[in-house]
Design a protein around this motif. Structure first.
Motif, PDB file in Angstrom:
ATOM      1  N   PHE A  90       3.313  35.604 -10.305  1.00  0.00           N
ATOM      2  CA  PHE A  90       2.752  34.892 -11.452  1.00  0.00           C
ATOM      3  C   PHE A  90       1.246  35.115 -11.547  1.00  0.00           C
ATOM      4  O   PHE A  90       0.705  35.318 -12.629  1.00  0.00           O
ATOM      5  CB  PHE A  90       3.055  33.386 -11.361  1.00  0.00           C
ATOM      6  N   TYR A  91       0.559  35.048 -10.402  1.00  0.00           N
ATOM      7  CA  TYR A  91      -0.888  35.271 -10.394  1.00  0.00           C
ATOM      8  C   TYR A  91      -1.230  36.702 -10.800  1.00  0.00           C
ATOM      9  O   TYR A  91      -2.177  36.936 -11.564  1.00  0.00           O
ATOM     10  CB  TYR A  91      -1.492  34.969  -9.024  1.00  0.00           C
ATOM     11  N   ALA A  92      -0.460  37.676 -10.323  1.00  0.00           N
ATOM     12  CA  ALA A  92      -0.721  39.079 -10.664  1.00  0.00           C
ATOM     13  C   ALA A  92      -0.522  39.303 -12.166  1.00  0.00           C
ATOM     14  O   ALA A  92      -1.358  39.936 -12.825  1.00  0.00           O
ATOM     15  CB  ALA A  92       0.185  40.003  -9.864  1.00  0.00           C
ATOM     16  N   LYS A  93       0.557  38.786 -12.713  1.00  0.00           N
ATOM     17  CA  LYS A  93       0.828  38.951 -14.149  1.00  0.00           C
ATOM     18  C   LYS A  93      -0.207  38.185 -14.979  1.00  0.00           C
ATOM     19  O   LYS A  93      -0.674  38.686 -16.009  1.00  0.00           O
ATOM     20  CB  LYS A  93       2.240  38.458 -14.462  1.00  0.00           C
ATOM     21  N   GLY A  94      -0.569  36.999 -14.537  1.00  0.00           N
ATOM     22  CA  GLY A  94      -1.577  36.212 -15.257  1.00  0.00           C
ATOM     23  C   GLY A  94      -2.943  36.876 -15.247  1.00  0.00           C
ATOM     24  O   GLY A  94      -3.632  36.916 -16.269  1.00  0.00           O
ATOM     25  N   PHE A  95      -3.332  37.412 -14.100  1.00  0.00           N
ATOM     26  CA  PHE A  95      -4.624  38.089 -14.015  1.00  0.00           C
ATOM     27  C   PHE A  95      -4.621  39.360 -14.867  1.00  0.00           C
ATOM     28  O   PHE A  95      -5.611  39.673 -15.514  1.00  0.00           O
ATOM     29  CB  PHE A  95      -4.960  38.433 -12.562  1.00  0.00           C
ATOM     30  N   GLN A  96      -3.496  40.061 -14.887  1.00  0.00           N
ATOM     31  CA  GLN A  96      -3.390  41.266 -15.711  1.00  0.00           C
ATOM     32  C   GLN A  96      -3.541  40.916 -17.194  1.00  0.00           C
ATOM     33  O   GLN A  96      -4.284  41.576 -17.922  1.00  0.00           O
ATOM     34  CB  GLN A  96      -2.048  41.940 -15.470  1.00  0.00           C
ATOM     35  N   THR A  97      -2.855  39.877 -17.635  1.00  0.00           N
ATOM     36  CA  THR A  97      -2.946  39.453 -19.031  1.00  0.00           C
ATOM     37  C   THR A  97      -4.358  39.012 -19.379  1.00  0.00           C
ATOM     38  O   THR A  97      -4.903  39.387 -20.421  1.00  0.00           O
ATOM     39  CB  THR A  97      -1.958  38.305 -19.304  1.00  0.00           C
ATOM     40  N   ALA A  98      -4.982  38.215 -18.500  1.00  0.00           N
ATOM     41  CA  ALA A  98      -6.338  37.747 -18.748  1.00  0.00           C
ATOM     42  C   ALA A  98      -7.330  38.906 -18.761  1.00  0.00           C
ATOM     43  O   ALA A  98      -8.252  38.940 -19.582  1.00  0.00           O
ATOM     44  CB  ALA A  98      -6.732  36.714 -17.691  1.00  0.00           C
ATOM     45  N   SER A  99      -7.141  39.879 -17.882  1.00  0.00           N
ATOM     46  CA  SER A  99      -8.030  41.041 -17.846  1.00  0.00           C
ATOM     47  C   SER A  99      -7.926  41.855 -19.128  1.00  0.00           C
ATOM     48  O   SER A  99      -8.944  42.293 -19.681  1.00  0.00           O
ATOM     49  CB  SER A  99      -7.704  41.930 -16.650  1.00  0.00           C
ATOM     50  N   PHE A 100      -6.702  42.058 -19.611  1.00  0.00           N
ATOM     51  CA  PHE A 100      -6.530  42.785 -20.875  1.00  0.00           C
ATOM     52  C   PHE A 100      -7.170  42.030 -22.038  1.00  0.00           C
ATOM     53  O   PHE A 100      -7.750  42.638 -22.938  1.00  0.00           O
ATOM     54  CB  PHE A 100      -5.056  43.045 -21.157  1.00  0.00           C
ATOM     55  N   ALA A 101      -7.068  40.706 -22.032  1.00  0.00           N
ATOM     56  CA  ALA A 101      -7.689  39.915 -23.097  1.00  0.00           C
ATOM     57  C   ALA A 101      -9.208  40.047 -23.058  1.00  0.00           C
ATOM     58  O   ALA A 101      -9.854  40.198 -24.102  1.00  0.00           O
ATOM     59  CB  ALA A 101      -7.282  38.446 -22.966  1.00  0.00           C
ATOM     60  N   VAL A 102      -9.798  40.002 -21.871  1.00  0.00           N
ATOM     61  CA  VAL A 102     -11.249  40.151 -21.735  1.00  0.00           C
ATOM     62  C   VAL A 102     -11.693  41.538 -22.186  1.00  0.00           C
ATOM     63  O   VAL A 102     -12.686  41.694 -22.898  1.00  0.00           O
ATOM     64  CB  VAL A 102     -11.704  39.866 -20.285  1.00  0.00           C
ATOM     65  N   VAL A 103     -10.951  42.560 -21.809  1.00  0.00           N
ATOM     66  CA  VAL A 103     -11.283  43.925 -22.240  1.00  0.00           C
ATOM     67  C   VAL A 103     -11.204  44.021 -23.768  1.00  0.00           C
ATOM     68  O   VAL A 103     -12.074  44.622 -24.402  1.00  0.00           O
ATOM     69  CB  VAL A 103     -10.352  44.956 -21.565  1.00  0.00           C
ATOM     70  N   GLY A 104     -10.195  43.413 -24.347  1.00  0.00           N
ATOM     71  CA  GLY A 104     -10.075  43.411 -25.812  1.00  0.00           C
ATOM     72  C   GLY A 104     -11.246  42.718 -26.483  1.00  0.00           C
ATOM     73  O   GLY A 104     -11.774  43.201 -27.493  1.00  0.00           O
ATOM     74  N   ILE A 105     -11.672  41.583 -25.928  1.00  0.00           N
ATOM     75  CA  ILE A 105     -12.821  40.861 -26.478  1.00  0.00           C
ATOM     76  C   ILE A 105     -14.082  41.708 -26.375  1.00  0.00           C
ATOM     77  O   ILE A 105     -14.875  41.802 -27.320  1.00  0.00           O
ATOM     78  CB  ILE A 105     -13.007  39.511 -25.752  1.00  0.00           C
ATOM     79  N   MET A 106     -14.267  42.374 -25.241  1.00  0.00           N
ATOM     80  CA  MET A 106     -15.466  43.180 -25.056  1.00  0.00           C
ATOM     81  C   MET A 106     -15.449  44.439 -25.935  1.00  0.00           C
ATOM     82  O   MET A 106     -16.495  44.849 -26.449  1.00  0.00           O
ATOM     83  CB  MET A 106     -15.630  43.524 -23.582  1.00  0.00           C
ATOM     84  N   ILE A 107     -14.296  45.043 -26.126  1.00  0.00           N
ATOM     85  CA  ILE A 107     -14.209  46.197 -27.027  1.00  0.00           C
ATOM     86  C   ILE A 107     -14.501  45.770 -28.465  1.00  0.00           C
ATOM     87  O   ILE A 107     -15.201  46.475 -29.202  1.00  0.00           O
ATOM     88  CB  ILE A 107     -12.831  46.878 -26.909  1.00  0.00           C
ATOM     89  N   THR A 108     -13.986  44.615 -28.860  1.00  0.00           N
ATOM     90  CA  THR A 108     -14.281  44.095 -30.196  1.00  0.00           C
ATOM     91  C   THR A 108     -15.784  43.883 -30.370  1.00  0.00           C
ATOM     92  O   THR A 108     -16.357  44.246 -31.400  1.00  0.00           O
ATOM     93  CB  THR A 108     -13.529  42.777 -30.436  1.00  0.00           C
TER      94      THR A 108
END
Length: 87
Positions: free
Chosen positions: A40-58
């Protein structure tokens, strides 16, 4: 933080990571055994990391198309000002 003239700003991506992670993890993850909670932690961190990358690319795309204010190109000075009301 980065400093712009007269403004202290924080990019919205990294500070939002804990909030995103908290929304992705199930409520009972704190009561699970470490082996059960690890996925759960691995999947949650992966999802959160992708969201942060998306915010920074935007933010990078917005910054790439941002144009600084140039008073010489300001056309509002060419417009006639409305006449003062006669009260």
């Amino acid at each position: 933080c980065w400093k712009q003239p007269g403004i202290w700003a924080t990019p919205p991506g990294p500070p939002s990571l804990p909030g995103i992670l908290a929304m992705v993890l199930p409520v009972g993850v704190a009561f699970m055994v470490a082996n059960e909670a690890q996925s759960f932690y691995a999947k949650g961190f992966q999802t959160a990391s992708f969201a942060v990358v998306g915010i920074m690319i935007t933010g990078a795309i917005i910054a790439a198309f941002h144009q600084a204010y140039d008073p010489a190109k300001d056309r509002s000075r060419d417009q006639a000002t409305p006449a003062a009301a006669d009260d």
